[in-house]
Design an enzyme around this catalytic site. Structure first.
Site, short mmCIF file in Angstrom:
data_model
loop_
_atom_site.label_atom_id
_atom_site.label_comp_id
_atom_site.label_asym_id
_atom_site.label_seq_id
_atom_site.Cartn_x
_atom_site.Cartn_y
_atom_site.Cartn_z
N HIS A 64 1.10 5.33 0.81
CA HIS A 64 0.50 6.37 1.66
C HIS A 64 0.52 7.70 0.91
O HIS A 64 1.55 8.07 0.34
CB HIS A 64 1.32 6.58 2.93
CG HIS A 64 1.33 5.44 3.89
ND1 HIS A 64 0.60 5.43 5.04
CD2 HIS A 64 2.00 4.25 3.88
CE1 HIS A 64 0.81 4.31 5.72
NE2 HIS A 64 1.67 3.57 5.03
N HIS A 113 0.84 -1.19 0.00
CA HIS A 113 0.00 0.00 0.00
C HIS A 113 0.87 1.24 0.00
O HIS A 113 1.89 1.31 0.69
CB HIS A 113 -0.94 0.03 1.22
CG HIS A 113 -0.24 -0.12 2.52
ND1 HIS A 113 0.18 -1.34 3.02
CD2 HIS A 113 0.17 0.82 3.43
CE1 HIS A 113 0.79 -1.15 4.18
NE2 HIS A 113 0.80 0.14 4.44
#
Ligand code: 5GP
Ligand code: ZN
Length: 141
Positions: free
Chosen positions: A102, A100
């Protein structure tokens, strides 16, 4: 998907999230414990632990969404800038083992730090050592 992966459960709709973008391969949602208003996570829908595990097409999809979403996140919270980054592996601080990115909005005078502040002590490297590292990176592609 691993049953115990929080982000796979978000993709499956088993855990609610504040979704800000979705297509067939990428999902983006607000971080539940934000470092700033608008802190957004952009994930590959398929379970891959790190960037190193991510197939080329999924990586391209992920970066495309990061690229498109970052100005929308900044505008939504009236940010002055943003840090866009991955904790890529446990030693780098990755806590959720599902890749993931940010998007962290930044504001003038917010008391935060640049990305240079995240690593440990700076190494003292000679020119020869830098050349050897550059060679190894070129050879590893
Ligand atoms: P990491 O350290 O793995 O790069 O960051 C994981 C991020 O996921 C953290 O910022 C944390 O607040 C966020 N997070 C963990 N669990 C959940 C969750 O169930 N929902 C949402 N929206 N964010 C989560
Ligand atoms: Zn997962």
């Amino acid at each position: 998907m691993p049953n115990d992966c929080i982000f796979c459960q978000i993709v499956a709709g088993d855990i609610p999230s504040k979704t800000v973008y979705e297509d067939e391969s990428v999902l983006a949602f607000l971080d539940v414990n934000p470092l700033a208003p608008g802190h957004t996570l952009v994930i590959s829908k398929d379970h891959h632990e790190t960037l190193d595990d991510l197939p080329d097409d999924a990586a391209a999809d992920l970066f495309s969404v990061l690229h498109g979403l970052t100005p929308a996140v900044e505008t939504a919270v009236d940010a002055d800038a943003s840090n866009v980054a991955f904790n890529n592996g446990g030693a780098a601080g990755q806590e959720v083992p599902h890749v993931h990115g940010h998007i962290i909005p930044r504001f003038d005078g917010d008391g935060g730090h640049p990305i240079h502040a995240i690593a440990g002590d700076r190494p003292d490297l000679s020119d020869e050592e830098l050349d050897a590292i550059a060679d190894d990176i070129r050879d590893g592609r």
